[in-house]
Design an enzyme around this catalytic site. Sequence first.
Site, PDB file in Angstrom:
ATOM      1  N   ASP A  57       0.855  -1.185   0.000  1.00 53.41           N
ATOM      2  CA  ASP A  57       0.000   0.000   0.000  1.00 53.41           C
ATOM      3  C   ASP A  57       0.891   1.235   0.000  1.00 53.41           C
ATOM      4  OD1 ASP A  57      -2.142   1.695   0.200  1.00 53.41           O
ATOM      5  OD2 ASP A  57      -2.666   1.143   2.265  1.00 53.41           O
ATOM      6  N   ASP A  95      -3.700   2.536  -5.364  1.00 49.91           N
ATOM      7  CA  ASP A  95      -2.367   2.490  -4.745  1.00 49.91           C
ATOM      8  C   ASP A  95      -2.146   1.263  -3.877  1.00 49.91           C
ATOM      9  OD1 ASP A  95      -4.009   3.146  -2.590  1.00 49.91           O
ATOM     10  OD2 ASP A  95      -2.434   4.307  -1.626  1.00 49.91           O
ATOM     11  N   GLU A  96      -2.864   0.203  -4.155  1.00 51.38           N
ATOM     12  CA  GLU A  96      -2.757  -1.002  -3.336  1.00 51.38           C
ATOM     13  C   GLU A  96      -2.788  -2.237  -4.208  1.00 51.38           C
ATOM     14  OE1 GLU A  96      -5.596  -1.602   0.193  1.00 51.38           O
ATOM     15  OE2 GLU A  96      -6.343   0.109  -0.953  1.00 51.38           O
TER      16      GLU A  96
HETATM   17 MG   LIG Z   1      -2.412   3.867   0.463  1.00 52.19          MG
END
Ligand SMILES: [Mg+2]
Length: 430
Positions: free
Chosen positions: A20, A114-115
Site C-alpha cells: 500500500d 495504490d494497493e
Molecule cells: Mg495507500
Amino acid sequence: MNLRTEENAGREIPGILHLDMDAFFASVEVRDDPSLRGLPVVVGGAGARGVVAAASYPARTRGIRSAMPMASARRLAPDLVIVPPRIDVYREISAQVMALLGTVVADVEQISVDEAFLDVRGARRLFGEPEQIAELLRGKIRDELGLPSSVGGSVSRAVAKIASARAKPDGMLIVPADRTAAFLAPLPVSVISGIGPKAQATLERIGVRTVGQLRDVPSTTLTRALGPRAREVAALADGSDRTGLGHRTRDRSLGTERTWDADLTDVREVRRRITQMADDVARQLRRGGFVARTVVLKLRAPDGTTITRSSTFDLPTASGERLREQVVSLWERERDALPRVRLAGVRATHLEPAAGVPMQAELSARTSGWHDLEAAMDQAMERFGARSLSRGSTLGAAEDGSQRTAPGVEGGTRETGAPRGPEEPGGGLF
Ligand SMILES: [Mg+2]
C-alpha cells in the site's frame, strides 16, 4: 543444514503480501515539490466545500484525515498546504507502481489506485523469502519512483492488509503463520474488514472489544451478533484464515438487503429505503475499489412473491447517483404490482476493479462535502472508465474485505453491509 531444510519444509510461508502506498496523492505532490517536505500537505479542493482527498503524515499528526471537510482541516492546521488533485499524474504513477511490482512478482492483484495483493510464493526461488521480496519491492518503489510504501505479509490476505496498515508509514510487517492469532489478539475488532460500526457496537454490548476477546466468544453467540459472516470472522480471529489471492471479479457482486417486521406501504418510504440501499452499495463499491456493470433490485411482498429486476450501465460505475436512478426507475415499473413490501435488496453485479480512480477518499458518506467528492470521482470515472476496464480484464481481482462487508443478498434477512467509518485504524488514507 538438513535440519534447517526439514524445518522449512514444514513451515507455512506467509506468502501473501499487501503493498500500500503511503499517503499516495500527498506523497506524489511532496515528491514533485520538495519544498513541501515536512509540511502539513493535503490534496483536495480548496473551495468552501472542498474535501481532503489525501493527507501527508505531518498533516495526519495534526488530526487531519481524508474525507474531512477542508474547512475543518484548515482549523486544525492554519499553515495547511492545499494542493489541487492531479488525477492524471496519480493514475500514471499508479500504473508505474503496478508495472514495477509485475517485474518481480507474477501474481499481482491490484485492488485500488495504490494497493495490491501479491502472491510471492512463486517468486521465492529468484528473490528470497517474503521479507526480502517486500524490501526489494519497497526499495524499487522508493528508488525508481521516489515514493514511500508499506507492506504487510501473512498466510491470509485479510491479515496481510491489517499488517500493512500497522507497518505504516514506510514499513514492513510480515506475520508468521503461527504468530497470526497473537498478532491480532490485542487489536480492536474494527481491524477486521466487515466489522463496521454497527457490528462493533453489537460486539461491544457483549463485552468484546479486541480480536482476542472475539476469539473466546462461543460460535452461537458470534453468529447471533454477526450473522452469516461469523464463521469467517472467527477463522480470521483464531489465525486459521487462509484466503489467498482472489478470483476474477466477473462473477462477483455485493449488496445489501433488509426485511421489515411491518410491511412498507408508503411509496415515499419504499423509495427512501431503496435509495439509501443504492447509496450504501455504491459506497461499498468505492471502498472495495470496484465499479459495477449491473445493478439488481429485489423486492418481496408479504405473501412471498419476489421480483428481481436488473439494469445494466453503459459504463460501469460506483456512483450512488447512478445506482439510485436505476434502482428507483426499476422500482417505479413494479410498484403497482407490489403495494406492500416486506423485503428489499439492492445488489451490484459484474464487478470490475476501478483501477486508477481515487475511490478511497470517501470512507465516510456522512462527512459533509461527500457529494462534491462523489462528483469528482465520477468525473474521474468517466475519464478513466475505458482504461479501468482493460486493466480489469487482464488483472482480475478481489476476494477481499469488500466481500465481507457485503454478505450475499441471498444470504438472509438481516440488514447487512454496514459501511465502515473513517476511523479505520492505520489504513484507508492512501
Ligand atoms: Mg495507500
